[in-house]
Scaffold this motif. Structure first.
Motif, PDB file in Angstrom:
ATOM      1  N   LEU A 228       3.681   5.822  -5.609  1.00  0.00           N
ATOM      2  CA  LEU A 228       3.782   5.850  -7.070  1.00  0.00           C
ATOM      3  C   LEU A 228       2.613   6.628  -7.676  1.00  0.00           C
ATOM      4  O   LEU A 228       2.807   7.492  -8.541  1.00  0.00           O
ATOM      5  N   VAL A 229       1.396   6.331  -7.228  1.00  0.00           N
ATOM      6  CA  VAL A 229       0.212   7.001  -7.763  1.00  0.00           C
ATOM      7  C   VAL A 229       0.272   8.498  -7.448  1.00  0.00           C
ATOM      8  O   VAL A 229       0.001   9.330  -8.317  1.00  0.00           O
ATOM      9  N   GLN A 230       0.635   8.846  -6.229  1.00  0.00           N
ATOM     10  CA  GLN A 230       0.717  10.262  -5.843  1.00  0.00           C
ATOM     11  C   GLN A 230       1.700  11.025  -6.732  1.00  0.00           C
ATOM     12  O   GLN A 230       1.455  12.164  -7.106  1.00  0.00           O
TER      13      GLN A 230
ATOM     14  N   PRO B 256       3.785   5.323 -13.369  1.00  0.00           N
ATOM     15  CA  PRO B 256       3.157   4.052 -13.728  1.00  0.00           C
ATOM     16  C   PRO B 256       3.922   2.861 -13.153  1.00  0.00           C
ATOM     17  O   PRO B 256       5.151   2.872 -13.102  1.00  0.00           O
ATOM     18  N   LEU B 257       3.172   1.846 -12.749  1.00  0.00           N
ATOM     19  CA  LEU B 257       3.764   0.614 -12.237  1.00  0.00           C
ATOM     20  C   LEU B 257       4.258  -0.277 -13.370  1.00  0.00           C
ATOM     21  O   LEU B 257       5.217  -1.013 -13.219  1.00  0.00           O
TER      22      LEU B 257
ATOM     23  N   GLY C 116      -5.659   0.055  -8.073  1.00  0.00           N
ATOM     24  CA  GLY C 116      -4.592   0.636  -7.284  1.00  0.00           C
ATOM     25  C   GLY C 116      -3.332   1.005  -8.042  1.00  0.00           C
ATOM     26  O   GLY C 116      -2.353   1.417  -7.431  1.00  0.00           O
ATOM     27  N   ASN C 117      -3.341   0.866  -9.371  1.00  0.00           N
ATOM     28  CA  ASN C 117      -2.118   1.090 -10.144  1.00  0.00           C
ATOM     29  C   ASN C 117      -2.337   2.059 -11.298  1.00  0.00           C
ATOM     30  O   ASN C 117      -3.427   2.127 -11.856  1.00  0.00           O
TER      31      ASN C 117
ATOM     32  N   LYS D 148       0.819  -1.222   0.000  1.00  0.00           N
ATOM     33  CA  LYS D 148       0.000   0.000   0.000  1.00  0.00           C
ATOM     34  C   LYS D 148       0.850   1.267   0.000  1.00  0.00           C
ATOM     35  O   LYS D 148       0.634   2.140  -0.862  1.00  0.00           O
ATOM     36  N   PRO D 149       1.823   1.441   0.907  1.00  0.00           N
ATOM     37  CA  PRO D 149       2.603   2.687   0.846  1.00  0.00           C
ATOM     38  C   PRO D 149       3.401   2.822  -0.446  1.00  0.00           C
ATOM     39  O   PRO D 149       3.550   3.924  -0.980  1.00  0.00           O
TER      40      PRO D 149
END
Length: 130
Positions: free
Chosen positions: A71-73, A77-78, A120-121, A65-66
């Motif tokens: 990454l999103v913040q 991109p993952l 989440g990604n 989660k962190p």
């Protein structure tokens, strides 16, 4: 040596399976129960069913989660998926309700766009040069 499998952590495997198959167009390759709540769930490109598998991995580990939130913040991109035409794929996916955090951006020989996979990604789409 070659890449056989890579993964994305997902909040909900059923929701991820729907998004990655029904929206993005991948096909399910493996779906093996692992205990009562998790599955070994992989998808592959419809164009290359024997190619690299993407594991839709449960995001239960406390470090996930962190990591993903950071990454999103930051808009990072993952993963990156290659497409023939980013502009056409952007239009197709927008019509299906996909939310993009970056519209198609031409950067010389590469065009990219970034979408939210609802699990989440952030995922980058890219048209690779020739």
């Amino acid at each position: 040596m070659r890449i056989h499998l890579t993964s994305v952590f997902v909040d909900d495997q059923a929701k991820a399976l729907h998004f990655y198959t029904e929206i993005l167009g991948f096909v399910k390759k493996h779906d093996v129960p692992l205990g009562e709540t998790h599955r070994w769930l992989t998808v592959v490109s419809r164009d290359d069913p024997a190619g690299t598998e993407l594991l839709l991995e449960p995001a239960g580990h406390p470090a996930v989660k962190p990591y993903r939130d950071a990454l999103v913040q930051d808009g990072i991109p993952l993963a990156q998926f290659a497409v023939d035409d980013v502009h056409a794929e952007y239009d197709r996916l927008r019509a299906l309700g996909v939310r993009f955090t970056q519209e198609p951006l031409d950067m010389g020989p590469v065009t990219t766009a970034v979408l939210d996979d609802t699990c989440g990604n952030l995922i980058q789409l890219a048209t690779q040069p020739g």
